[in-house]
Design a protein around this motif. Structure first.
Motif, PDB file in Angstrom:
ATOM      1  N   ALA A 102       1.123  -0.764  -0.548  1.00 32.94           N
ATOM      2  CA  ALA A 102      -0.283   0.150  -0.172  1.00 32.94           C
ATOM      3  C   ALA A 102       0.773   1.558   0.507  1.00 32.94           C
ATOM      4  N   ALA A 103       0.393   2.507  -0.218  1.00 34.28           N
ATOM      5  CA  ALA A 103       1.571   3.535  -0.750  1.00 34.28           C
ATOM      6  C   ALA A 103      -0.267   4.473   0.335  1.00 34.28           C
ATOM      7  N   GLU A 104       0.700   5.477   0.645  1.00 27.34           N
ATOM      8  CA  GLU A 104      -0.124   6.634   1.589  1.00 27.34           C
ATOM      9  C   GLU A 104      -0.094   7.828   1.542  1.00 27.34           C
ATOM     10  N   LEU A 105      -0.942   8.739   0.830  1.00 30.18           N
ATOM     11  CA  LEU A 105      -0.668  10.240   0.796  1.00 30.18           C
ATOM     12  C   LEU A 105      -1.064  10.853   1.673  1.00 30.18           C
ATOM     13  N   LEU A 106      -0.657  11.139   2.922  1.00 27.46           N
ATOM     14  CA  LEU A 106      -1.233  12.199   4.295  1.00 27.46           C
ATOM     15  C   LEU A 106      -1.284  13.479   3.624  1.00 27.46           C
ATOM     16  N   TYR A 107      -2.196  14.182   4.534  1.00 27.17           N
ATOM     17  CA  TYR A 107      -2.069  15.700   4.498  1.00 27.17           C
ATOM     18  C   TYR A 107      -2.515  16.177   5.031  1.00 27.17           C
ATOM     19  N   VAL A 108      -1.618  17.336   5.745  1.00 26.01           N
ATOM     20  CA  VAL A 108      -2.170  17.489   7.096  1.00 26.01           C
ATOM     21  C   VAL A 108      -0.926  19.109   6.261  1.00 26.01           C
ATOM     22  N   PRO A 109      -2.372  20.302   7.471  1.00 23.80           N
ATOM     23  CA  PRO A 109      -2.379  20.977   7.299  1.00 23.80           C
ATOM     24  C   PRO A 109      -1.714  22.244   8.109  1.00 23.80           C
ATOM     25  N   ALA A 110      -0.809  23.652   8.018  1.00 24.93           N
ATOM     26  CA  ALA A 110       0.145  23.913   8.510  1.00 24.93           C
ATOM     27  C   ALA A 110      -0.643  24.272   9.955  1.00 24.93           C
ATOM     28  N   SER A 111      -1.814  24.819  10.051  1.00 22.17           N
ATOM     29  CA  SER A 111      -2.233  25.092  11.349  1.00 22.17           C
ATOM     30  C   SER A 111      -2.811  24.000  12.543  1.00 22.17           C
ATOM     31  N   SER A 112      -2.801  22.842  11.364  1.00 26.07           N
ATOM     32  CA  SER A 112      -2.942  21.550  12.300  1.00 26.07           C
ATOM     33  C   SER A 112      -0.890  20.794  13.017  1.00 26.07           C
ATOM     34  N   VAL A 113      -0.878  21.404  12.646  1.00 25.15           N
ATOM     35  CA  VAL A 113       1.001  21.343  13.891  1.00 25.15           C
ATOM     36  C   VAL A 113       2.016  22.699  13.623  1.00 25.15           C
ATOM     37  N   PRO A 114       1.207  23.850  14.448  1.00 25.09           N
ATOM     38  CA  PRO A 114       1.651  24.817  14.032  1.00 25.09           C
ATOM     39  C   PRO A 114       3.035  24.344  15.311  1.00 25.09           C
ATOM     40  N   GLY A 115       3.556  23.767  15.866  1.00 22.04           N
ATOM     41  CA  GLY A 115       4.821  23.391  16.612  1.00 22.04           C
ATOM     42  C   GLY A 115       6.202  22.956  15.288  1.00 22.04           C
ATOM     43  N   LEU A 116       5.797  22.823  14.147  1.00 24.83           N
ATOM     44  CA  LEU A 116       6.497  22.107  13.117  1.00 24.83           C
ATOM     45  C   LEU A 116       8.112  23.105  13.276  1.00 24.83           C
ATOM     46  N   SER A 117       9.581  22.534  13.284  1.00 23.65           N
ATOM     47  CA  SER A 117      10.135  23.672  12.996  1.00 23.65           C
ATOM     48  C   SER A 117      10.761  22.899  11.135  1.00 23.65           C
ATOM     49  N   ALA A 118      10.823  23.705  10.437  1.00 25.58           N
ATOM     50  CA  ALA A 118      12.016  23.738   9.407  1.00 25.58           C
ATOM     51  C   ALA A 118      13.602  23.522   9.678  1.00 25.58           C
ATOM     52  N   ILE A 119      13.613  23.713  10.262  1.00 31.33           N
ATOM     53  CA  ILE A 119      15.205  23.951  10.778  1.00 31.33           C
ATOM     54  C   ILE A 119      15.816  22.879  11.351  1.00 31.33           C
ATOM     55  N   ASP A 120      14.774  21.874  12.438  1.00 30.23           N
ATOM     56  CA  ASP A 120      14.765  20.322  12.800  1.00 30.23           C
ATOM     57  C   ASP A 120      14.421  19.741  12.395  1.00 30.23           C
ATOM     58  N   ALA A 121      13.513  19.817  11.016  1.00 30.63           N
ATOM     59  CA  ALA A 121      14.047  18.637   9.646  1.00 30.63           C
ATOM     60  C   ALA A 121      13.767  19.136   8.032  1.00 30.63           C
ATOM     61  N   PRO A 122      14.425  19.590   8.026  1.00 33.58           N
ATOM     62  CA  PRO A 122      14.625  20.173   6.806  1.00 33.58           C
ATOM     63  C   PRO A 122      14.308  19.508   5.315  1.00 33.58           C
ATOM     64  N   ALA A 123      14.013  18.000   5.139  1.00 27.24           N
ATOM     65  CA  ALA A 123      13.223  17.546   4.500  1.00 27.24           C
ATOM     66  C   ALA A 123      12.952  16.214   4.428  1.00 27.24           C
ATOM     67  N   GLY A 124      12.767  15.643   3.333  1.00 26.61           N
ATOM     68  CA  GLY A 124      12.280  14.122   3.425  1.00 26.61           C
ATOM     69  C   GLY A 124      12.379  13.257   4.752  1.00 26.61           C
ATOM     70  N   ALA A 125      12.914  12.232   4.577  1.00 23.69           N
ATOM     71  CA  ALA A 125      11.733  11.455   6.052  1.00 23.69           C
ATOM     72  C   ALA A 125      11.744  11.929   7.187  1.00 23.69           C
ATOM     73  N   ALA A 126      13.128  12.606   7.470  1.00 24.95           N
ATOM     74  CA  ALA A 126      12.749  13.261   8.759  1.00 24.95           C
ATOM     75  C   ALA A 126      12.058  14.481   8.885  1.00 24.95           C
ATOM     76  N   ARG A 127      11.653  14.937   7.671  1.00 30.00           N
ATOM     77  CA  ARG A 127      10.839  15.987   7.518  1.00 30.00           C
ATOM     78  C   ARG A 127       9.378  15.386   7.878  1.00 30.00           C
ATOM     79  N   ALA A 128       9.206  13.695   7.387  1.00 28.69           N
ATOM     80  CA  ALA A 128       7.254  13.729   7.147  1.00 28.69           C
ATOM     81  C   ALA A 128       7.544  13.260   8.773  1.00 28.69           C
ATOM     82  N   ARG A 129       8.585  12.303   9.760  1.00 31.08           N
ATOM     83  CA  ARG A 129       8.767  11.738  10.824  1.00 31.08           C
ATOM     84  C   ARG A 129       8.309  13.299  11.726  1.00 31.08           C
ATOM     85  N   ALA A 130       8.729  13.926  11.744  1.00 30.82           N
ATOM     86  CA  ALA A 130       8.311  15.314  12.264  1.00 30.82           C
ATOM     87  C   ALA A 130       7.225  16.109  12.018  1.00 30.82           C
ATOM     88  N   VAL A 131       6.797  15.776  11.226  1.00 31.08           N
ATOM     89  CA  VAL A 131       4.608  15.829  11.084  1.00 31.08           C
ATOM     90  C   VAL A 131       4.158  14.948  11.891  1.00 31.08           C
TER      91      VAL A 131
END
Length: 250
Positions: free
Chosen positions: A140-169
């Motif tokens: 199975a393949a999934e696309l999970l859509y999360v508005p930025a308003s749902s995760v206001p504490g997300l930091s681009a500095i801590d997880a800039p891209a890729g799988a690390a960014r996905a786990r942070a979300v």
């Protein structure tokens, strides 16, 4: 496999052919063996190739056959029930949910997803891609859509891209109090990107499962998961619908 000419039967010709082919698979072929091409099979059974394709598609839906790029049509391994869905309510990414994170990007989703989220097109949405892997193969393949308003504490500095960014979300999403979820399931056809990820041919039958996750403030995320219909089935119980993966390792 011997030649069998189909005579007039009460059920559709392709359905009768499916039964004949199924018996031949049990008798004459081993798991993983490649079937003859469509032209040869149609000639052996005295049917049009269109009728043959209908029978093969039905056997694929039932998990008896698999069609793979560059390989052809092969005999599928025996079925083994492994739960890949749950009637319980939990956020995506919580322990033992069976999914692997791939990446995350900010993008504007399709209009249907925006309508489910209840967000405007100009609001940023995190799109997390995940895969469900069982016995070493993606089912199975999934696309999970999360508005930025749902995760206001997300930091681009801590997880800039890729799988690390996905786990942070996912981590930020799990900080919210989940009020409930709803789910719908429909039969569809694999899009090119999903087909490639699932090692299927474009247009192969799939089960599309759409899940909305709610908090007290409204819809916090929407998941669109595409399951291989040749390996998964729907089961109905007292608590609702579950997806069950039914394929053993090849």
């Amino acid at each position: 496999m011997g030649t069998t000419q189909l005579e007039s039967v009460p059920e559709p010709k392709y359905w009768h052919l499916k039964t004949v082919l199924s018996e031949a698979l049990d008798r004459d072929f081993a798991v993983g063996e490649v079937l003859p091409n469509e032209r040869e099979l149609a000639a052996r059974f005295g049917v049009a190739r269109a009728t043959l394709r209908q029978a093969l598609e039905q056997l694929e839906l039932e998990g008896r056959l698999q069609r793979r790029r560059g390989v052809g049509t092969t005999v599928a391994p025996p079925r083994v029930g492994v739960a890949v869905g749950s009637t319980g309510q939990s956020w995506p990414g919580e322990s033992a949910d069976g999914w692997e994170t791939v990446d995350a990007v900010e993008a504007v989703p399709a209009g249907a997803v925006l309508a489910l989220l209840g967000t405007a097109a100009d609001q940023p949405v995190h799109t997390v891609r995940r895969t469900r892997v069982t016995q070493g193969q993606a089912v199975a393949a999934e696309l999970l859509y999360v508005p930025a308003s749902s995760v206001p504490g997300l930091s681009a500095i801590d997880a800039p891209a890729g799988a690390a960014r996905a786990r942070a979300v996912l981590r930020e999403l799990q900080r919210l109090a989940l009020d409930g979820q709803d789910r719908s399931v429909e039969l569809g056809s694999a899009r090119a990107d999903d087909a490639k990820e699932l090692d299927r041919l474009p247009g192969a039958p799939v089960l599309v499962v759409t899940t909305r996750y709610f908090t007290a403030e409204g819809t916090a995320a929407v998941s669109v998961a595409t399951y291989r219909a040749d390996t998964c089935r729907l089961t109905f119980g007292d608590t609702g619908v579950e997806i069950t993966e039914t394929r053993a390792a090849s």
